[in-house]
Design an enzyme around this catalytic site. Structure first.
Site, PDB file in Angstrom:
ATOM      1  N   HIS A  31       7.768 -47.681  65.751  1.00  0.00           N
ATOM      2  CA  HIS A  31       6.898 -46.671  65.157  1.00  0.00           C
ATOM      3  C   HIS A  31       7.708 -45.652  64.353  1.00  0.00           C
ATOM      4  O   HIS A  31       8.738 -45.981  63.778  1.00  0.00           O
ATOM      5  CB  HIS A  31       6.015 -46.025  66.222  1.00  0.00           C
ATOM      6  CG  HIS A  31       5.093 -46.987  66.914  1.00  0.00           C
ATOM      7  ND1 HIS A  31       4.443 -48.007  66.256  1.00  0.00           N
ATOM      8  CD2 HIS A  31       4.706 -47.100  68.217  1.00  0.00           C
ATOM      9  CE1 HIS A  31       3.696 -48.689  67.101  1.00  0.00           C
ATOM     10  NE2 HIS A  31       3.842 -48.165  68.302  1.00  0.00           N
TER      11      HIS A  31
ATOM     12  N   THR B  10       7.348 -57.022  70.456  1.00  0.00           N
ATOM     13  CA  THR B  10       8.139 -57.885  69.579  1.00  0.00           C
ATOM     14  C   THR B  10       9.538 -57.320  69.414  1.00  0.00           C
ATOM     15  O   THR B  10      10.501 -58.076  69.234  1.00  0.00           O
ATOM     16  CB  THR B  10       7.443 -58.038  68.222  1.00  0.00           C
ATOM     17  OG1 THR B  10       6.103 -58.490  68.433  1.00  0.00           O
ATOM     18  CG2 THR B  10       8.175 -59.040  67.340  1.00  0.00           C
ATOM     19  N   ALA B  11       9.662 -56.002  69.479  1.00  0.00           N
ATOM     20  CA  ALA B  11      10.986 -55.384  69.414  1.00  0.00           C
ATOM     21  C   ALA B  11      11.884 -55.919  70.520  1.00  0.00           C
ATOM     22  O   ALA B  11      13.065 -56.220  70.303  1.00  0.00           O
ATOM     23  CB  ALA B  11      10.858 -53.864  69.515  1.00  0.00           C
TER      24      ALA B  11
ATOM     25  N   SER C  78       1.334 -56.999  70.369  1.00  0.00           N
ATOM     26  CA  SER C  78       2.612 -57.433  69.813  1.00  0.00           C
ATOM     27  C   SER C  78       2.561 -58.940  69.616  1.00  0.00           C
ATOM     28  O   SER C  78       1.921 -59.656  70.400  1.00  0.00           O
ATOM     29  CB  SER C  78       3.747 -57.079  70.780  1.00  0.00           C
ATOM     30  OG  SER C  78       3.798 -55.704  71.036  1.00  0.00           O
TER      31      SER C  78
END
Length: 300
Positions: free
Chosen positions: A172, A115-116, A63
């Protein structure tokens, strides 16, 4: 008899269609790799982020948030990125609500180095502290603006559907399938980020270990780019391989998902993509989520 020394490159990537599409040529011997032999290890992105903290793999998906903690040992490949251009990780709930309604709620997340997770904190004004720092391994915590519980990314939709968390942060293919479980979209962090900055949201990248030395870093990155280009040039073949990793995705949705995250951005971040990475990590540092300023190093 050849005396060329074979160099093994252990590759880590997620078991999802876009990574499978990207690595198809390397995984299935579709391109010549010279002295390099690639062995593939498929694990979820948060596990790969954690393994990268110990520099276990020569080439690994990470990430962009996770990369902020890896700059001593890894450089970023200029190719292999997953970029959300006006789309990205989403927060979903059982009952409709607005962004401000998420404050104070418990949100299921796919890992604190994703990163989310960084984007969610930037959106809601959260900042995990102390033992709840993203770098520290833990299963639940307090980000100030919200609480969170960590679950495998492919379980989050079910967790929300069962009412075990107030909301879920999905990555995803869940971005295409959450409606099948009757869930409601609260915010698309890729759209939010574009409105905030005018930039795409860089989510994942490939990182290469610096101790390989510059020539090997350059050569391995070039092979990765060849693999991506092969997939784009042989789309149906690569899609058929990628489909086996598409949980609950029919061929049409798998094609759409791969198109979202394997495209021109994946061949090269480019100037705008690099600016997006720098802006994301600067904002993370300014918010106190990333402890040190990040010096970016791109290969290729």
């Amino acid at each position: 008899m050849s005396t060329e020394v074979v160099t093994e490159i252990r590759v880590g990537h997620s078991p999802d269609p876009d990574d499978a599409f990207m690595f198809h040529a390397l995984a299935n011997d579709k391109i010549e790799t010279g002295r390099y032999r690639f062995t593939h290890q498929l694990q979820d992105i948060e596990t790969l982020n954690r393994r990268a903290l110990d520099a276990e793999l020569e080439l690994t998906a990470v990430s962009l948030h996770g990369y902020a903690f890896l700059t001593d040992t890894y450089a970023l490949c200029a190719c292999g990125a997953s970029v959300g251009d006006d789309y990205g990780p989403m927060v979903v709930t059982r009952e409709p609500m607005g962004i401000d309604d998420l404050k104070g709620k418990t949100i299921a997340v796919p890992g604190t180095l994703t990163t989310a997770f960084l984007g969610l904190n930037l959106c809601l004004g959260g900042c995990p502290k102390g033992e709840h720092s993203p770098r520290n391994l833990h299963t639940e915590g307090d980000a100030g603006a919200f609480r969170y519980v960590v679950h495998p990314f492919d379980e989050i939709l079910n967790v929300v559907e069962r009412g075990e968390a107030d909301a879920g942060l999905i990555i995803h293919e869940g971005q295409l399938t959450y409606g099948d479980q009757g869930l409601n979209l609260v915010v698309d962090l890729g759209k939010w980020w574009l409105q905030e900055t005018g930039l795409p949201l860089p989510l994942g990248a490939n990182a290469i270990r610096k101790d390989l030395g510059q020539p090997a870093m350059d050569e391995v990155t070039a092979l990765l780019k060849q693999s991506i280009q092969y997939g784009l040039d042989h789309r149906q073949e690569a899609l058929e391989y990628a489909l086996q990793f598409g949980r609950d995705l029919d061929p049409t949705k798998a094609d759409k998902f791969v198109g979202m995250y394997v495209n021109d951005w994946t061949l090269d971040f480019g100037e705008r993509g690099r600016k997006a990475v720098a802006t994301l990590l600067e904002r993370g540092h300014e918010a106190g989520i990333i402890p040190e300023p990040v010096e970016l190093e791109f290969i290729g």
